[in-house]
Design a protein around this motif. Structure first.
Motif, short mmCIF file in Angstrom:
data_model
loop_
_atom_site.label_atom_id
_atom_site.label_comp_id
_atom_site.label_asym_id
_atom_site.label_seq_id
_atom_site.Cartn_x
_atom_site.Cartn_y
_atom_site.Cartn_z
N HIS A 252 58.99 -30.07 55.33
CA HIS A 252 58.10 -29.30 54.43
C HIS A 252 56.71 -29.90 54.44
CE1 HIS A 252 61.88 -28.03 51.95
NE2 HIS A 252 61.80 -27.40 53.11
N ARG A 253 56.63 -31.24 54.39
CA ARG A 253 55.33 -31.91 54.39
C ARG A 253 54.57 -31.63 55.68
NH1 ARG A 253 53.85 -36.31 56.77
NH2 ARG A 253 56.01 -36.92 57.22
N LEU A 254 55.24 -31.73 56.81
CA LEU A 254 54.58 -31.48 58.10
C LEU A 254 54.07 -30.05 58.18
CD1 LEU A 254 57.00 -33.31 60.57
CD2 LEU A 254 54.68 -34.00 59.99
N LEU A 255 54.89 -29.11 57.75
CA LEU A 255 54.51 -27.71 57.82
C LEU A 255 53.37 -27.40 56.84
CD1 LEU A 255 58.06 -26.14 58.10
CD2 LEU A 255 56.31 -26.13 59.88
N HIS A 256 53.38 -28.07 55.68
CA HIS A 256 52.30 -27.86 54.72
C HIS A 256 50.98 -28.36 55.29
CE1 HIS A 256 49.90 -28.12 51.05
NE2 HIS A 256 50.76 -27.29 50.50
N GLU A 257 51.00 -29.54 55.95
CA GLU A 257 49.78 -30.07 56.56
C GLU A 257 49.27 -29.14 57.65
OE1 GLU A 257 50.89 -33.91 57.92
OE2 GLU A 257 50.86 -34.84 55.93
N ALA A 258 50.19 -28.60 58.47
CA ALA A 258 49.77 -27.68 59.54
C ALA A 258 49.22 -26.39 58.94
CB ALA A 258 50.96 -27.39 60.46
N ALA A 259 49.84 -25.91 57.88
CA ALA A 259 49.36 -24.68 57.24
C ALA A 259 47.98 -24.87 56.63
CB ALA A 259 50.36 -24.25 56.16
N ALA A 260 47.76 -26.03 56.00
CA ALA A 260 46.46 -26.31 55.39
C ALA A 260 45.37 -26.36 56.45
CB ALA A 260 46.51 -27.61 54.61
N GLU A 261 45.73 -26.79 57.65
CA GLU A 261 44.73 -26.93 58.71
C GLU A 261 44.43 -25.61 59.39
OE1 GLU A 261 43.89 -29.76 62.61
OE2 GLU A 261 45.76 -29.96 61.49
N PHE A 262 45.45 -24.75 59.53
CA PHE A 262 45.27 -23.53 60.32
C PHE A 262 45.51 -22.25 59.52
CE2 PHE A 262 46.30 -26.72 63.56
CZ PHE A 262 45.19 -26.57 64.37
N GLY A 263 45.60 -22.37 58.20
CA GLY A 263 45.89 -21.20 57.38
C GLY A 263 44.81 -20.14 57.40
N HIS A 264 43.62 -20.49 57.90
CA HIS A 264 42.52 -19.52 57.93
C HIS A 264 42.71 -18.47 59.02
CE1 HIS A 264 41.61 -22.41 61.06
NE2 HIS A 264 40.82 -21.52 61.60
N ALA A 265 43.69 -18.66 59.92
CA ALA A 265 43.91 -17.73 61.02
C ALA A 265 45.33 -17.17 60.90
CB ALA A 265 43.73 -18.43 62.37
N PRO A 266 45.56 -16.20 60.02
CA PRO A 266 46.91 -15.78 59.68
C PRO A 266 47.68 -15.13 60.81
CG PRO A 266 45.29 -14.30 58.69
CD PRO A 266 44.54 -15.46 59.26
N ARG A 267 47.02 -14.58 61.79
CA ARG A 267 47.74 -13.88 62.85
C ARG A 267 48.06 -14.80 64.03
NH1 ARG A 267 43.88 -10.46 61.18
NH2 ARG A 267 42.49 -11.03 62.90
N THR A 268 47.62 -16.03 63.97
CA THR A 268 47.83 -16.95 65.08
C THR A 268 49.09 -17.77 64.87
OG1 THR A 268 45.45 -17.12 65.38
CG2 THR A 268 46.80 -18.81 66.43
N ARG A 269 49.92 -17.85 65.87
CA ARG A 269 51.14 -18.64 65.78
C ARG A 269 50.85 -20.08 66.21
NH1 ARG A 269 52.94 -13.53 66.75
NH2 ARG A 269 54.88 -12.92 65.74
N ARG A 270 51.46 -21.03 65.53
CA ARG A 270 51.31 -22.45 65.85
C ARG A 270 52.68 -23.05 66.07
NH1 ARG A 270 46.06 -21.71 66.68
NH2 ARG A 270 44.98 -21.01 64.82
N GLU A 271 52.77 -23.96 67.00
CA GLU A 271 54.02 -24.66 67.25
C GLU A 271 53.91 -26.07 66.66
OE1 GLU A 271 56.99 -25.94 70.93
OE2 GLU A 271 55.47 -24.39 71.22
N VAL A 272 54.89 -26.44 65.85
CA VAL A 272 54.88 -27.72 65.15
C VAL A 272 56.18 -28.45 65.46
CG1 VAL A 272 54.77 -28.86 62.90
CG2 VAL A 272 53.47 -26.76 63.30
N ARG A 273 56.06 -29.75 65.77
CA ARG A 273 57.25 -30.56 66.00
C ARG A 273 57.76 -31.10 64.68
NH1 ARG A 273 58.81 -35.83 66.96
NH2 ARG A 273 56.70 -36.57 66.52
N LEU A 274 59.04 -30.90 64.40
CA LEU A 274 59.65 -31.35 63.16
C LEU A 274 60.11 -32.80 63.27
CD1 LEU A 274 61.69 -28.12 62.35
CD2 LEU A 274 59.41 -28.74 61.55
N THR A 275 60.54 -33.36 62.15
CA THR A 275 60.88 -34.79 62.13
C THR A 275 62.05 -35.13 63.03
OG1 THR A 275 62.21 -34.37 60.15
CG2 THR A 275 59.96 -35.14 59.83
N GLY A 276 62.98 -34.18 63.24
CA GLY A 276 64.13 -34.46 64.08
C GLY A 276 63.88 -34.23 65.56
N GLY A 277 62.66 -33.88 65.94
CA GLY A 277 62.34 -33.64 67.35
C GLY A 277 62.35 -32.17 67.72
#
Length: 607
Positions: A252-277
């Motif tokens: 949740h923390r990782l996704l929140h940080e990514a959302a805060a950084e890229f939330g200004h572009a709602p139609r763009t998909r981002r790939e995020v690595r989770l804690t388990g790999g």
């Protein structure tokens, strides 16, 4: 005949002097809460004749606490006009965030004792005071005149109470009422509690509005399908079964940080690595409420694909993939030539850069100055067997653009083709009139087989005309976020210095405590200077610059920095003996303790 309050003040004053002289106090003279605070203040070495507090002028003036307190303070300010009282709000750590004063004389006094926005009035810095005790004990309190530990505060009385988030129960700050000593002080506690109740009510309304907006957005999206959905607010996390079964709190923390950084572009998909790999592709949009930004709504797609399968967006220039493929997030170190570190975030970006170098995928690297963005690119490029070093073009070259600096022309002039790499530094410094030409030059270089990499401090705010030039994006972590790598980094940098230089064991603690605003570049410079100035075969703690023995939370003036350096040098020469250092400087031991606390000076213990 003395009034009851005056007689009490004198009794407390005499008791305080006996306490400072380590004499036994008469029973039941000092309130228990005040005596406990005196004991904590004495243990911390708080000064009694001078107010020395940290200063931090840069803070969020639109925080939820400040916004909730503002209408309450506005109302109180009108009521206090012309009176000898002031109201003050601090955050949970004691930093003063707002102040309203009824008369100029009291305002001038508060300025003299630094009870003003940007200063910290926690008990650990000021000793017994209303704000400090309220935050330390998490309950309302009143500190009257001579009950203050510091003599410069004894002409006023104050009442304070913690401000709590009524949803989570967490203390968010403190409300304080300060006035000159006088008969009205008995009413202070009730007035403060009433103001706290009002602020907490506004904060609850903010939370309620945020939660209603998040719940409505969550229900709208989850009503029509079972794909993983996550809603993240400051005090609320909503997840459907498909998301909650595969995400942890750290995710949740990782996704929140990514959302805060890229939330200004709602139609763009981002790939995020989770804690388990595992990797997840998220589509994010910001959720707004009547009280402002409420949080983020994330629609997720777990990759669940073979290691050699192409990721989303491959072969397309419609958006940046942020993060790495599943195999790039695998645990374990990912060494690159001449670099060191096993931190998971460092491993992830190292794998991403290596893969992009191998596949010639245009990459956007963002991170603070000195984190090693260009060094990572050079190492990954060398790993491909390339014979030529990357060509670097800086969009923020000195004098640009008035001195004729043309980044597009420099990009076009750079050698291009397979085996070549091109780094455009400070992409966000490209001027609007140059954006189209720079984008065209980058596209041309990619078409000719050149590996193109853009670097900048922060990805948000990059114009779309340049963003489309990069297929992937990755963040290089700041040194303060990968301190587990510090020993390996120190060894690696000392090898570059040469001469068999080593570090004594007591060198690492001050290196770990420092914030490293200049990151790895600053660490390299510090080690180089320490190695050149060392007095033995290895670097000792005394060879480090004075700033590394200080953990102050504010910028120092030239005079303050000079005083700090003098103190550190005297303490080092006295092997940490504070009495001896004080004697050599011609000051008292109490003063040297106070100055050490003010500047955050910490030295290794010896023998």
């Amino acid at each position: 005949m003395l009034s009851d309050s005056t007689a009490r003040d004198r009794t407390i004053a005499r008791a305080r002097l006996r306490f400072l002289q380590n004499a036994e106090l008469p029973a039941a003279v000092v309130p228990e809460g005040i005596l406990n605070s005196w004991q904590r203040s004495k243990y911390l070495g708080i000064g009694t004749d001078e107010v020395v507090v940290p200063y931090q002028p840069d803070y969020d003036r639109e925080s939820r606490l400040v916004r909730a307190a503002t209408p309450v303070l506005d109302r109180l300010e009108q009521a206090l006009t012309g009176s000898d009282a002031s109201v003050i709000v601090t955050d949970r750590n004691g930093w003063v965030r707002d102040r309203r004063v009824g008369e100029k004389r009291l305002s001038a006094h508060l300025d003299r004792v630094h009870l003003a926005p940007g200063f910290n009035y926690a008990e650990q810095f000021v000793g017994t005071n209303g704000i400090g005790v309220a935050l330390e004990e998490r309950r309302p309190n009143v500190v009257l005149g001579t009950e203050h530990f510091n003599e410069r505060l004894q002409s006023v009385s104050c009442a304070a109470a913690p401000i709590r988030n009524t949803v989570t129960g967490r203390v968010e700050g403190a409300m304080n009422l300060t006035c000159w000593n006088g008969p009205a002080r008995s009413l202070m506690a009730a007035l403060v509690q009433e103001a706290v109740d009002d602020i907490e009510r506004v904060m609850y309304e903010f939370s309620s509005a945020h939660q209603r907006a998040l719940l409505e957005a969550f229900q709208q999206v989850t009503h029509y399908g079972d794909r993983p959905v996550l809603c993240l607010g400051q005090d609320l996390v909503l997840a459907n079964t498909a998301a909650s079964a595969r995400l942890t709190g750290d995710d949740h923390r990782l996704l929140h940080e990514a959302a805060a950084e890229f939330g200004h572009a709602p139609r763009t998909r981002r790939e995020v690595r989770l804690t388990g790999g595992e990797s997840v592709v998220m589509r994010c949009r910001q959720v707004d409420s009547s009280a402002g930004a409420a949080g983020y709504l994330l629609e997720l797609a777990f990759t669940d694909r073979p290691a050699d399968a192409p990721g989303p967006g491959a072969g397309s220039r419609t958006g940046i993939r942020h993060g790495s493929r599943a195999q790039d997030g695998a645990a374990g170190p990912w060494p690159l030539p001449g670099l060191a570190g096993t931190d998971p975030a460092w491993n992830s970006v190292s794998r991403t850069v290596t893969r992009c170098a191998r596949d010639r995928t245009a990459l956007l690297l963002h991170g603070e100055t000195g984190t090693g963005k260009a060094t990572l690119v050079r190492a990954a490029h060398a790993l491909t067997g390339a014979s030529w070093a990357p060509v670097v073009v800086d969009a923020a070259a000195p004098g640009a653009p008035h001195a004729g600096h043309d980044p597009a022309a420099a990009l076009r002039a750079a050698p291009a083709g397979p085996g070549r790499a091109l780094i455009l530094r400070n992409v966000d410094e490209v001027t609007p009139e140059d954006e189209a030409a720079v984008a065209e030059a980058l596209d041309t270089a990619v078409a000719r087989g050149t590996w193109v990499v853009g670097t900048l401090r922060r990805a948000p705010g990059l114009p779309e005309s340049l963003r489309h030039c990069f297929l992937e994006a990755a963040a290089v972590p700041a040194l303060r976020h990968r301190l587990t790598d510090l020993p390996a980094l120190v060894d690696c940098l000392l090898q570059r210095i040469g001469g068999g230089v080593e570090c004594a064991p007591e060198v690492l603690p001050p290196l770990r405590r420092y914030d490293w605003p200049g990151n790895v570049r600053e660490l390299s410079l510090v080690l180089s200077k320490a190695a050149a100035a060392r007095r033995t075969h290895r670097i000792e703690a005394g060879d480090l610059p004075p700033a590394l023995h200080s953990a102050g939370g504010r910028s120092l003036s030239v005079w303050e920095a000079s005083e700090r350096d003098t103190l550190v040098q005297a303490l080092l020469e006295a092997d940490g003996n504070k009495l001896l250092a004080a004697q050599r400087l011609g000051i008292s031991r109490t003063t040297i303790y106070r100055k050490m606390r003010a500047y955050g000076i910490t030295l290794p213990t010896r023998g």
